[in-house]
Design an enzyme around this catalytic site. Sequence first.
Site: not given
Length: 576
Positions: A262, A294, A259, A315
């Site tokens: 970044h 992600e 998750d 995304d």
Amino acid sequence: MSDGSEGQPRWGAVPLERGLWRFALWAPSARAIHVLLDGARHPLSKDDAGWHSADIAAEAGATYLFERDGETFPDPASRFQDGGVGAASMLVDPAAGLRDVAWAGRPWDSAVILEIHVGTFTAEGTLAAAAARLPALARLGITAVELMPLGQFEGARGWGYDGVLPFALHPAYGTPDELADFIAAAHANGLMVLIDAVYNHFGPEGNVLSALSPAFFDTSRQTPWGAAIALDRAPVRAFFLQNAEMWLRDYGADGLRLDAVHQLEAHDSTDFLHELGRRVGAMDLGRPVHLVTEDERNLASYITGEGAIRAQWNDDYHHAVHCLLTGESHSYYAPFAVDPFGDLVTALAEGQVDQGQPRPAGAEPRGEPSGHLPPACFVNANQTHDQIGNRALGDRLIALSELGAAKVMHALLLLSPFVPMLFMGEEEGARAPFRFFTDFEGGLAHAVREGRRSEFPEFADHKQAIPDPNAVETFEASRPYASPAPDAKTWRALTAHLLDLRREKVLPLLRSGWIDSRVSRLGDRTLHARWGFRDGLLDLTMSLEGPAPDLPDDVAEIFHMDGGDAGMRVGKGAIA
């Protein structure tokens, strides 16, 4: 006792031999740490690196607490709790979770993922109940399930991203044995299991590390959830590396979805990701292991198509599809709303849309070139828990768009060479919302409720319309299979047919090796995509303008739907 990686001890309680356990905790600022076990208070010895440890006689099932400065805490690496997040921890023998199932795993390019929230996937909301649904998923053509986070969080209900005990299975879902049984059942049905792992923050209630080991956090750098985790410190990295190994080795999971990576490190660093990839890749499990990230930065340099880090959630693909079908243009959708079909063409040709180039609607440039990466390096989705649940009302894409167009995009998702992911219920056209829900009390419940309602300015005059995250009704409304849509059977048949085609026509090409991608825009909302593989060509033609123009005579399948068409052709023979 070293875990064999960079000399760091194992966090928590680890069995050494029958009846003897090693307890270890990294707390450099603590002068003394004790373990309270079986009515006795055991001192831990501290070394120069700040590790407190001792070997203590005990049996699996016993409960214990750590004590610092007269205050007691559960084990941050607890495998199971004797109650809530503040209760005593329970000794769990990792070997007890191993199951003797002949399973060699699956190659990544065969993945067709269904994302699942265990608590709402079935009426019971347990892993045992979820296991009973696995044979039907396998028959449909699903090859992997991705479980939203399993680590324990406060209360009974939640998405799991507010977890505070990442080693402890959330008790509402079942016991460690039942998780091992679920994964064994998945493997028996040919399904991989990916587990969503949250290594970027802890939840707001029950974060024991902030008191037991303040050095675990870097207060000089703030994230949306508070002080950043100090991943530049080896004991902190070891905590999460050992957690990853637990899911993969002790329970038999096939991979992890990581998750919000970044937020793991400052700036554009990917050091921890590389270390995690090396550690996981070095595990001798007799099966491949898959890591999926992600990453809002759209960094592509650490995704190579080789090694344990297989792919990123894409995304950009989702945003292009969403804007195309809904016309929405607010917030992060703004740059994708300028020319969503053009962005879809880019995503099909090159993976990501944002690759460092200037973007419209005032968006800051982000990302790195990605067109050199094979399609399997990207997980594409039309719906995810994030993109549904972070809407004010949790409404699904199918409820926001024209039905025929939604079916065309469903076909495009499942027949293109990227790794497709569906969100639970999507395979049968579920319209049930997936809402943001929690189970907090008191002031925290009030803060979460008001914070949620303040996120959506368009509801400024109707804040009460936004469901209360803490209300049990919000949770219950998020069950996708409780009231199937009238056309659920039709949707399931379409999904099954598309996945049959994927297995029979697309997968052999993927396995032969990708060569190149060429995608052409034929009209305002018509495109032709051609992907070259060593064993042939995959052609897809898609139109949201009516009949797709100039479909070749040998197109294998044409899907005529109100609002658009989709066609697929598989070329024979190798290409230069």
